[in-house]
Design a protein around this motif. Structure first.
Motif, PDB file in Angstrom:
ATOM      1  N   ASP A 110     -30.585  -8.469  22.468  1.00 41.62           N
ATOM      2  CA  ASP A 110     -29.347  -9.240  22.401  1.00 41.62           C
ATOM      3  C   ASP A 110     -28.188  -8.283  22.676  1.00 41.62           C
ATOM      4  O   ASP A 110     -28.277  -7.086  22.392  1.00 41.62           O
ATOM      5  CB  ASP A 110     -29.171  -9.866  21.010  1.00 41.62           C
ATOM      6  CG  ASP A 110     -30.221 -10.912  20.689  1.00 41.62           C
ATOM      7  OD1 ASP A 110     -30.977 -11.329  21.594  1.00 41.62           O
ATOM      8  OD2 ASP A 110     -30.286 -11.323  19.514  1.00 41.62           O
ATOM      9  N   ILE A 111     -27.105  -8.830  23.210  1.00 37.05           N
ATOM     10  CA  ILE A 111     -25.965  -7.997  23.617  1.00 37.05           C
ATOM     11  C   ILE A 111     -24.698  -8.451  22.893  1.00 37.05           C
ATOM     12  O   ILE A 111     -24.421  -9.637  22.779  1.00 37.05           O
ATOM     13  CB  ILE A 111     -25.745  -8.081  25.142  1.00 37.05           C
ATOM     14  CG1 ILE A 111     -27.000  -7.624  25.898  1.00 37.05           C
ATOM     15  CG2 ILE A 111     -24.513  -7.283  25.573  1.00 37.05           C
ATOM     16  CD1 ILE A 111     -27.388  -6.178  25.669  1.00 37.05           C
ATOM     17  N   ARG A 112     -23.926  -7.467  22.430  1.00 36.23           N
ATOM     18  CA  ARG A 112     -22.633  -7.697  21.784  1.00 36.23           C
ATOM     19  C   ARG A 112     -21.545  -7.203  22.728  1.00 36.23           C
ATOM     20  O   ARG A 112     -21.478  -6.015  23.045  1.00 36.23           O
ATOM     21  CB  ARG A 112     -22.590  -6.948  20.452  1.00 36.23           C
ATOM     22  CG  ARG A 112     -21.310  -7.044  19.682  1.00 36.23           C
ATOM     23  CD  ARG A 112     -21.452  -6.411  18.284  1.00 36.23           C
ATOM     24  NE  ARG A 112     -22.142  -5.141  18.289  1.00 36.23           N
ATOM     25  CZ  ARG A 112     -21.553  -3.948  18.254  1.00 36.23           C
ATOM     26  NH1 ARG A 112     -20.230  -3.863  18.209  1.00 36.23           N
ATOM     27  NH2 ARG A 112     -22.271  -2.843  18.248  1.00 36.23           N
ATOM     28  N   CYS A 113     -20.705  -8.128  23.199  1.00 36.07           N
ATOM     29  CA  CYS A 113     -19.631  -7.812  24.142  1.00 36.07           C
ATOM     30  C   CYS A 113     -18.302  -7.756  23.385  1.00 36.07           C
ATOM     31  O   CYS A 113     -17.954  -8.714  22.692  1.00 36.07           O
ATOM     32  CB  CYS A 113     -19.555  -8.889  25.221  1.00 36.07           C
ATOM     33  SG  CYS A 113     -21.056  -9.059  26.197  1.00 36.07           S
ATOM     34  N   VAL A 114     -17.579  -6.661  23.531  1.00 37.92           N
ATOM     35  CA  VAL A 114     -16.326  -6.459  22.799  1.00 37.92           C
ATOM     36  C   VAL A 114     -15.193  -6.180  23.788  1.00 37.92           C
ATOM     37  O   VAL A 114     -15.342  -5.364  24.699  1.00 37.92           O
ATOM     38  CB  VAL A 114     -16.444  -5.282  21.804  1.00 37.92           C
ATOM     39  CG1 VAL A 114     -15.139  -5.075  21.041  1.00 37.92           C
ATOM     40  CG2 VAL A 114     -17.612  -5.494  20.844  1.00 37.92           C
ATOM     41  N   ALA A 115     -14.073  -6.871  23.583  1.00 31.84           N
ATOM     42  CA  ALA A 115     -12.855  -6.637  24.362  1.00 31.84           C
ATOM     43  C   ALA A 115     -11.728  -6.328  23.387  1.00 31.84           C
ATOM     44  O   ALA A 115     -11.587  -7.022  22.370  1.00 31.84           O
ATOM     45  CB  ALA A 115     -12.501  -7.861  25.198  1.00 31.84           C
ATOM     46  N   ASN A 130      -9.935  -2.811  27.343  1.00 33.18           N
ATOM     47  CA  ASN A 130     -11.193  -2.090  27.171  1.00 33.18           C
ATOM     48  C   ASN A 130     -12.308  -3.086  26.904  1.00 33.18           C
ATOM     49  O   ASN A 130     -12.164  -3.977  26.061  1.00 33.18           O
ATOM     50  CB  ASN A 130     -11.095  -1.111  26.004  1.00 33.18           C
ATOM     51  CG  ASN A 130     -10.059  -0.052  26.249  1.00 33.18           C
ATOM     52  OD1 ASN A 130     -10.024   0.551  27.316  1.00 33.18           O
ATOM     53  ND2 ASN A 130      -9.192   0.157  25.278  1.00 33.18           N
ATOM     54  N   ILE A 131     -13.421  -2.938  27.622  1.00 31.09           N
ATOM     55  CA  ILE A 131     -14.579  -3.800  27.421  1.00 31.09           C
ATOM     56  C   ILE A 131     -15.817  -2.926  27.248  1.00 31.09           C
ATOM     57  O   ILE A 131     -16.009  -1.952  27.990  1.00 31.09           O
ATOM     58  CB  ILE A 131     -14.770  -4.800  28.584  1.00 31.09           C
ATOM     59  CG1 ILE A 131     -14.772  -4.095  29.935  1.00 31.09           C
ATOM     60  CG2 ILE A 131     -13.701  -5.893  28.538  1.00 31.09           C
ATOM     61  CD1 ILE A 131     -15.147  -4.971  31.123  1.00 31.09           C
ATOM     62  N   THR A 132     -16.645  -3.271  26.263  1.00 35.02           N
ATOM     63  CA  THR A 132     -17.864  -2.520  25.996  1.00 35.02           C
ATOM     64  C   THR A 132     -18.942  -3.489  25.550  1.00 35.02           C
ATOM     65  O   THR A 132     -18.684  -4.379  24.734  1.00 35.02           O
ATOM     66  CB  THR A 132     -17.638  -1.461  24.887  1.00 35.02           C
ATOM     67  OG1 THR A 132     -16.463  -0.700  25.202  1.00 35.02           O
ATOM     68  CG2 THR A 132     -18.828  -0.523  24.759  1.00 35.02           C
ATOM     69  N   ALA A 133     -20.148  -3.299  26.081  1.00 29.59           N
ATOM     70  CA  ALA A 133     -21.296  -4.100  25.671  1.00 29.59           C
ATOM     71  C   ALA A 133     -22.312  -3.184  24.994  1.00 29.59           C
ATOM     72  O   ALA A 133     -22.623  -2.105  25.513  1.00 29.59           O
ATOM     73  CB  ALA A 133     -21.925  -4.801  26.869  1.00 29.59           C
ATOM     74  N   TYR A 134     -22.813  -3.635  23.846  1.00 32.35           N
ATOM     75  CA  TYR A 134     -23.747  -2.861  23.036  1.00 32.35           C
ATOM     76  C   TYR A 134     -25.059  -3.623  22.883  1.00 32.35           C
ATOM     77  O   TYR A 134     -25.057  -4.855  22.772  1.00 32.35           O
ATOM     78  CB  TYR A 134     -23.185  -2.644  21.627  1.00 32.35           C
ATOM     79  CG  TYR A 134     -21.845  -1.967  21.575  1.00 32.35           C
ATOM     80  CD1 TYR A 134     -21.744  -0.591  21.441  1.00 32.35           C
ATOM     81  CD2 TYR A 134     -20.670  -2.720  21.643  1.00 32.35           C
ATOM     82  CE1 TYR A 134     -20.506   0.031  21.366  1.00 32.35           C
ATOM     83  CE2 TYR A 134     -19.425  -2.103  21.567  1.00 32.35           C
ATOM     84  CZ  TYR A 134     -19.352  -0.737  21.428  1.00 32.35           C
ATOM     85  OH  TYR A 134     -18.126  -0.136  21.358  1.00 32.35           O
TER      86      TYR A 134
END
Length: 156
Positions: A110-115, A130-134
């Motif tokens: 599963d992926i957590r997308c943060v902006a 800023n965008i980051t996927a974990y």
């Protein structure tokens, strides 16, 4: 602190209920239907930050059965758009100008997308979000930014 932003207000009302975050996510996907292709869920929304979850399911797989980077970019764009709608000062408006990403690891969960942005970034002109996927182990799988054009709303 009283919030007057419509998007943030709706989220805050719905998040108190069972399935409230899912209902909010469905509403967002109705406004921007392409987001529904990844079955996203907004899991956190506060001023200047939004988190969107993408479940690892067959509909978002690539040929090696990891989450396709375009599905992740879709989740990152959703997180950015909801964050922007919930955070932008009332006298400003926004439109995306581009996205730059680096694929840093396989997305096998599963992926957590943060902006996120800083409050002081909301100024007319170009703004980088800023965008980051974990992944589920907190490993960064995609990192980059979305460029927005911020302008004053026209006076009527």
């Amino acid at each position: 602190m009283k919030q007057t932003n419509k998007t943030l207000s709706i989220y805050q009302k719905l998040e108190k209920y069972p399935f409230g975050k899912k209902i909010f996510s469905i509403i967002v996907s109705r406004v921007a239907p392409y987001f529904a292709t990844i079955n996203p869920k907004i899991s956190e929304l506060v001023p200047n930050q939004c988190t969107c979850l993408i479940k690892k399911k067959k509909k978002v797989f690539n040929h090696i059965k990891t989450v396709h980077v375009i599905a992740i970019c879709n989740g990152l764009e959703m997180a950015m758009g909801v964050m922007a709608e919930a955070s932008i000062p009332k006298h400003l408006r926004w439109i995306p100008k581009g996205m730059t990403v680096a694929y840093t690891a396989k997305a096998g969960s599963d992926i957590r997308c943060v902006a996120n942005v800083k409050q002081e970034d909301w100024q007319p002109g170009d703004m980088l979000v800023n965008i980051t996927a974990y992944d589920e182990n907190n490993i960064v799988v995609v990192k980059g930014h979305i460029k927005l054009w911020i302008s004053e709303k026209p006076t009527v």
